[in-house]
Design an enzyme around this catalytic site. Structure first.
Site, PDB file in Angstrom:
ATOM      1  N   CYS A 124       0.868  -1.178   0.000  1.00  0.00           N
ATOM      2  CA  CYS A 124       0.000   0.000   0.000  1.00  0.00           C
ATOM      3  C   CYS A 124       0.901   1.224   0.000  1.00  0.00           C
ATOM      4  O   CYS A 124       1.359   1.659   1.057  1.00  0.00           O
ATOM      5  CB  CYS A 124      -0.919  -0.008   1.223  1.00  0.00           C
ATOM      6  SG  CYS A 124      -1.958   1.473   1.365  1.00  0.00           S
ATOM      7  N   ASP A 173     -12.465  -8.092  -3.720  1.00  0.00           N
ATOM      8  CA  ASP A 173     -11.070  -8.380  -3.377  1.00  0.00           C
ATOM      9  C   ASP A 173     -10.468  -9.211  -4.501  1.00  0.00           C
ATOM     10  O   ASP A 173     -10.885 -10.351  -4.726  1.00  0.00           O
ATOM     11  CB  ASP A 173     -10.984  -9.134  -2.047  1.00  0.00           C
ATOM     12  CG  ASP A 173      -9.573  -9.136  -1.462  1.00  0.00           C
ATOM     13  OD1 ASP A 173      -8.612  -9.040  -2.249  1.00  0.00           O
ATOM     14  OD2 ASP A 173      -9.433  -9.236  -0.230  1.00  0.00           O
ATOM     15  N   ARG A 221      -7.280 -10.104  -4.756  1.00  0.00           N
ATOM     16  CA  ARG A 221      -6.015 -10.718  -4.379  1.00  0.00           C
ATOM     17  C   ARG A 221      -6.069 -12.241  -4.469  1.00  0.00           C
ATOM     18  O   ARG A 221      -7.099 -12.850  -4.268  1.00  0.00           O
ATOM     19  CB  ARG A 221      -5.626 -10.297  -2.960  1.00  0.00           C
ATOM     20  CG  ARG A 221      -5.236  -8.845  -2.845  1.00  0.00           C
ATOM     21  CD  ARG A 221      -5.009  -8.438  -1.406  1.00  0.00           C
ATOM     22  NE  ARG A 221      -6.239  -8.457  -0.625  1.00  0.00           N
ATOM     23  CZ  ARG A 221      -6.315  -8.077   0.650  1.00  0.00           C
ATOM     24  NH1 ARG A 221      -5.215  -7.678   1.275  1.00  0.00           N
ATOM     25  NH2 ARG A 221      -7.467  -8.095   1.290  1.00  0.00           N
TER      26      ARG A 221
END
Length: 273
Positions: free
Chosen positions: A122, A194, A196
């Site tokens: 991030c 999401d 990921r």
């Protein structure tokens, strides 16, 4: 939402969307059928390199890098909160993403489960201390906690913005400023809540010889992903940042809509400012 569009799409359309997603682009693609009378001309342009041909099956699998991760380099890097640390860099086969294992102490000698944190990169929070999330604090708290537990591993994964990339994360932030929460902002761009995947984390742990962990997380999806990958999650430990007026809505959406276990911070048991 992107996930709904992908589920309803034909194989060619699904493969095209997967390629866009792999390239961290907005998942939208123009798909055209080649007319029979044009196939010979298109084949000639593929042969001379004018056009690139990617089989549908290969494009559909482009998100999967399981077993293909390469261990590239490593170095000792003392950290403020963990002096005995090594950084080990792993690279995905297409070279688009690099992931780092931060090995603190000597976890390979641990008799019990190895303390482990999966941390998605991030830039805004980790480097600049953005107040829109708690990522930077979670990162620093994880390093300090792993050190306090006697050593372990932090996997720093190139999955900015829950896997949509920095450019799209900034687009989503703009939509949040217009009133959407963090999940709806991603949906409005065509992404799932999401994006990921944690197969790379499983491969990194395999390279490090780690099969049993004490996971520092608030995300049940990480527990499930590691378990599915053959990693035993012996226990879970919560890991909080600080609740503030800028990230309260973000954390609430993750708890209420994505099932993250954030009761401690949202109920005031963790630090606030």
């Amino acid at each position: 939402a992107w996930a709904d569009a992908l589920a309803d799409a034909a194989p060619a359309e699904s493969a095209a969307l997967a390629l866009m997603r792999r390239a961290l682009l907005i998942p939208a693609a123009l798909v055209a059928r080649v007319a029979p009378e044009r196939r010979a001309a298109v084949a000639a342009e593929v042969a001379d390199g004018t056009l690139l041909e990617v089989p549908v099956e290969a494009a559909a699998r482009c998100q999967e890098a399981r077993g293909l991760l390469k261990r590239i380099s490593e170095a000792r890097i003392p950290l403020e909160d963990a002096f005995d640390s090594r950084f080990i860099l792993f690279r995905e086969p297409d070279g688009l993403r690099e992931h780092v294992a931060v090995v603190i102490g000597a976890p390979e000698t641990a008799a019990g489960p190895v303390p482990l944190r999966l941390h998605s990169a991030c830039l805004t929070g980790d480097l600049f201390g953005s107040l829109r999330c708690d990522c930077g604090e979670q990162l620093r708290n994880a390093v300090a906690e792993i050190e306090a537990l006697g050593g372990g591993v932090l996997l720093y994964l190139a999955q900015e913005g829950r896997g949509i990339g920095l450019a799209n994360k900034l687009r989503a932030y703009t939509r949040q400023d217009a009133g959407l929460d963090t999940l709806d902002a991603d949906h409005s761009l065509g992404f799932a809540e999401d994006e990921r995947r944690y197969a790379v984390a499983v491969d990194m742990l395999a390279s490090l010889g780690i099969r049993r962990v004490q996971l520092l997380t608030n995300n049940p999806g990480k527990i499930a992903a590691l378990t599915d990958g053959g990693i035993e999650v012996a226990s879970r430990q919560a890991l909080y940042g600080t609740l503030n007026d800028h990230n309260r809505r973000y954390l609430s959406a993750k708890a209420e809509r994505a099932g993250h276990m954030l009761e401690g911070v949202l109920n005031g048991k963790a630090r606030q400012r």
